[in-house]
Motif scaffolding. Structure first.
Motif, PDB file in Angstrom:
ATOM      1  N   MET A   1       0.926  -1.208  -0.061  1.00 17.05           N
ATOM      2  CA  MET A   1       0.031   0.024  -0.027  1.00 17.05           C
ATOM      3  C   MET A   1       0.828   1.135   0.302  1.00 17.05           C
ATOM      4  SD  MET A   1      -2.617   1.476   2.821  1.00 17.05           S
ATOM      5  CE  MET A   1      -3.901   0.262   2.626  1.00 17.05           C
ATOM      6  N   ALA A   2       0.604   2.067  -0.899  1.00 14.87           N
ATOM      7  CA  ALA A   2       1.266   3.381  -0.796  1.00 14.87           C
ATOM      8  C   ALA A   2       0.991   4.286   0.081  1.00 14.87           C
ATOM      9  CB  ALA A   2       1.147   4.040  -2.154  1.00 14.87           C
ATOM     10  N   LYS A   3       1.733   5.048   0.831  1.00 20.04           N
ATOM     11  CA  LYS A   3       1.648   5.898   1.822  1.00 20.04           C
ATOM     12  C   LYS A   3       1.478   7.416   1.091  1.00 20.04           C
ATOM     13  CE  LYS A   3       4.307   3.849   5.315  1.00 20.04           C
ATOM     14  NZ  LYS A   3       5.398   3.784   6.534  1.00 20.04           N
ATOM     15  N   LYS A   4       0.745   8.144   1.615  1.00 15.18           N
ATOM     16  CA  LYS A   4       0.476   9.375   1.321  1.00 15.18           C
ATOM     17  C   LYS A   4       1.688  10.528   1.513  1.00 15.18           C
ATOM     18  CE  LYS A   4      -3.032  13.135   1.611  1.00 15.18           C
ATOM     19  NZ  LYS A   4      -4.423  13.578   2.235  1.00 15.18           N
ATOM     20  N   VAL A   5       1.833  11.213   0.624  1.00 18.41           N
ATOM     21  CA  VAL A   5       2.908  12.312   0.541  1.00 18.41           C
ATOM     22  C   VAL A   5       2.751  13.267   1.837  1.00 18.41           C
ATOM     23  CG1 VAL A   5       4.211  13.941  -0.617  1.00 18.41           C
ATOM     24  CG2 VAL A   5       3.681  11.813  -1.907  1.00 18.41           C
ATOM     25  N   ARG A   6       3.528  13.364   2.365  1.00 19.77           N
ATOM     26  CA  ARG A   6       3.435  14.642   3.347  1.00 19.77           C
ATOM     27  C   ARG A   6       4.779  15.283   3.613  1.00 19.77           C
ATOM     28  NH1 ARG A   6      -0.395  14.761   7.171  1.00 19.77           N
ATOM     29  NH2 ARG A   6       0.931  15.139   8.952  1.00 19.77           N
ATOM     30  N   VAL A   7       4.795  16.595   3.183  1.00 18.91           N
ATOM     31  CA  VAL A   7       5.781  17.252   3.265  1.00 18.91           C
ATOM     32  C   VAL A   7       5.825  18.330   4.347  1.00 18.91           C
ATOM     33  CG1 VAL A   7       6.785  16.944   1.059  1.00 18.91           C
ATOM     34  CG2 VAL A   7       5.308  18.927   1.241  1.00 18.91           C
ATOM     35  N   ARG A   8       6.979  18.946   4.921  1.00 14.14           N
ATOM     36  CA  ARG A   8       6.824  20.070   5.885  1.00 14.14           C
ATOM     37  C   ARG A   8       7.757  21.310   5.767  1.00 14.14           C
ATOM     38  NH1 ARG A   8      11.086  20.072   9.387  1.00 14.14           N
ATOM     39  NH2 ARG A   8      12.016  18.137   9.791  1.00 14.14           N
ATOM     40  N   PHE A   9       7.319  22.201   6.354  1.00 18.45           N
ATOM     41  CA  PHE A   9       8.144  23.483   6.160  1.00 18.45           C
ATOM     42  C   PHE A   9       8.326  23.796   7.768  1.00 18.45           C
ATOM     43  CE2 PHE A   9       9.074  28.171   5.850  1.00 18.45           C
ATOM     44  CZ  PHE A   9      10.320  27.952   5.411  1.00 18.45           C
ATOM     45  N   ALA A  10       9.459  23.982   8.412  1.00 16.28           N
ATOM     46  CA  ALA A  10       9.455  24.295   9.895  1.00 16.28           C
ATOM     47  C   ALA A  10      10.349  25.477  10.120  1.00 16.28           C
ATOM     48  CB  ALA A  10      10.356  23.066  10.577  1.00 16.28           C
ATOM     49  N   PRO A  11       9.905  26.747   9.744  1.00 18.67           N
ATOM     50  CA  PRO A  11      10.682  27.898   9.957  1.00 18.67           C
ATOM     51  C   PRO A  11      10.828  28.314  11.523  1.00 18.67           C
ATOM     52  CG  PRO A  11       8.570  28.433   9.476  1.00 18.67           C
ATOM     53  CD  PRO A  11       8.502  27.185   9.469  1.00 18.67           C
ATOM     54  N   SER A  12      12.124  28.832  11.784  1.00 17.99           N
ATOM     55  CA  SER A  12      12.255  29.337  13.096  1.00 17.99           C
ATOM     56  C   SER A  12      11.581  30.780  13.005  1.00 17.99           C
ATOM     57  CB  SER A  12      13.730  29.362  13.479  1.00 17.99           C
ATOM     58  OG  SER A  12      13.927  30.019  14.711  1.00 17.99           O
ATOM     59  N   PRO A  13      10.777  31.125  14.423  1.00 17.22           N
ATOM     60  CA  PRO A  13       9.966  32.402  14.382  1.00 17.22           C
ATOM     61  C   PRO A  13      11.050  33.633  14.869  1.00 17.22           C
ATOM     62  CG  PRO A  13       9.310  31.012  16.100  1.00 17.22           C
ATOM     63  CD  PRO A  13      10.073  30.084  15.166  1.00 17.22           C
ATOM     64  N   THR A  14      12.209  33.712  14.074  1.00 18.19           N
ATOM     65  CA  THR A  14      13.091  34.596  14.688  1.00 18.19           C
ATOM     66  C   THR A  14      13.315  35.973  13.917  1.00 18.19           C
ATOM     67  OG1 THR A  14      14.994  33.571  13.302  1.00 18.19           O
ATOM     68  CG2 THR A  14      14.550  32.755  15.769  1.00 18.19           C
ATOM     69  N   GLY A  15      12.257  35.908  12.976  1.00 13.32           N
ATOM     70  CA  GLY A  15      12.302  37.092  12.053  1.00 13.32           C
ATOM     71  C   GLY A  15      11.444  37.043  10.989  1.00 13.32           C
ATOM     72  N   GLY A  16      11.418  37.675   9.695  1.00 11.18           N
ATOM     73  CA  GLY A  16      10.530  37.784   8.493  1.00 11.18           C
ATOM     74  C   GLY A  16      11.075  36.476   7.901  1.00 11.18           C
ATOM     75  N   LEU A  17      10.169  35.987   7.126  1.00  9.10           N
ATOM     76  CA  LEU A  17      10.458  34.737   6.093  1.00  9.10           C
ATOM     77  C   LEU A  17      11.095  35.422   4.919  1.00  9.10           C
ATOM     78  CD1 LEU A  17      10.068  31.971   5.801  1.00  9.10           C
ATOM     79  CD2 LEU A  17       7.974  32.371   4.535  1.00  9.10           C
ATOM     80  N   HIS A  18      12.371  34.798   4.644  1.00  9.73           N
ATOM     81  CA  HIS A  18      13.284  35.412   3.547  1.00  9.73           C
ATOM     82  C   HIS A  18      12.904  34.674   2.236  1.00  9.73           C
ATOM     83  CE1 HIS A  18      16.008  32.025   3.845  1.00  9.73           C
ATOM     84  NE2 HIS A  18      16.009  32.429   5.145  1.00  9.73           N
ATOM     85  N   ILE A  19      13.497  35.229   1.050  1.00  9.61           N
ATOM     86  CA  ILE A  19      12.972  34.549  -0.244  1.00  9.61           C
ATOM     87  C   ILE A  19      13.539  32.949  -0.363  1.00  9.61           C
ATOM     88  CG2 ILE A  19      15.242  35.444  -1.552  1.00  9.61           C
ATOM     89  CD1 ILE A  19      11.597  35.448  -2.958  1.00  9.61           C
ATOM     90  N   GLY A  20      14.677  32.819   0.316  1.00  3.48           N
ATOM     91  CA  GLY A  20      15.246  31.283   0.281  1.00  3.48           C
ATOM     92  C   GLY A  20      13.886  30.447   0.804  1.00  3.48           C
ATOM     93  N   GLY A  21      13.506  30.838   2.157  1.00  2.34           N
ATOM     94  CA  GLY A  21      12.382  30.176   2.816  1.00  2.34           C
ATOM     95  C   GLY A  21      11.177  30.115   1.927  1.00  2.34           C
ATOM     96  N   VAL A  22      10.782  31.016   1.237  1.00  2.00           N
ATOM     97  CA  VAL A  22       9.643  31.095   0.229  1.00  2.00           C
ATOM     98  C   VAL A  22       9.931  29.956  -0.896  1.00  2.00           C
ATOM     99  CG1 VAL A  22       8.179  32.627  -1.135  1.00  2.00           C
ATOM    100  CG2 VAL A  22       8.774  33.386   0.988  1.00  2.00           C
ATOM    101  N   ARG A  23      11.171  30.184  -1.307  1.00  2.00           N
ATOM    102  CA  ARG A  23      11.591  29.215  -2.372  1.00  2.00           C
ATOM    103  C   ARG A  23      11.306  27.727  -2.075  1.00  2.00           C
ATOM    104  NH1 ARG A  23      17.345  28.731  -3.154  1.00  2.00           N
ATOM    105  NH2 ARG A  23      17.100  27.352  -1.470  1.00  2.00           N
ATOM    106  N   THR A  24      11.697  27.359  -0.787  1.00  2.00           N
ATOM    107  CA  THR A  24      11.741  26.061  -0.133  1.00  2.00           C
ATOM    108  C   THR A  24      10.215  25.656   0.006  1.00  2.00           C
ATOM    109  OG1 THR A  24      13.875  26.140   0.809  1.00  2.00           O
ATOM    110  CG2 THR A  24      12.133  24.682   1.969  1.00  2.00           C
TER     111      THR A  24
END
Length: 92
Positions: A1-24
């Motif tokens: 049985m195939a598992k469902k794809v689950r991806v995550r993004f885990a930013p640190s709330p230490t400031g604004g989200l930069h363009i590299g984070g948005v790309r990820t």
């Protein structure tokens, strides 16, 4: 049985989200959606010495502006929480 794809993004709330984070986020989000999966947003908030008040809300606002909304997060909890790393640490 195939598992469902689950991806995550885990930013640190230490400031604004930069363009590299948005790309990820974009890559993870598109991969999840292409594979009928879920995109999970988890806050990596364990470094309280660098925590910036309002940064988590700013991250959500930025992703909302980009129309990259998480399927599961602190705002939209699912069955596999918690969605803040500090809350998971307490469960140990």
């Amino acid at each position: 049985m195939a598992k469902k794809v689950r991806v995550r993004f885990a930013p640190s709330p230490t400031g604004g989200l930069h363009i590299g984070g948005v790309r990820t986020v974009l890559y993870n989000y598109l991969f999840a959606k292409k594979n009928n999966g879920d995109f999970i947003l988890r806050s990596e908030d364990t470094d309280q010495t660098r925590f910036v008040e309002g940064a988590e809300e700013y991250i959500y606002d930025t992703l909302n502006w980009c129309h990259l909304n998480a399927d599961e997060s602190t705002i939209h909890p699912g069955e596999v929480g918690p969605y803040r790393q500090s809350e998971k640490k307490r469960d140990l």
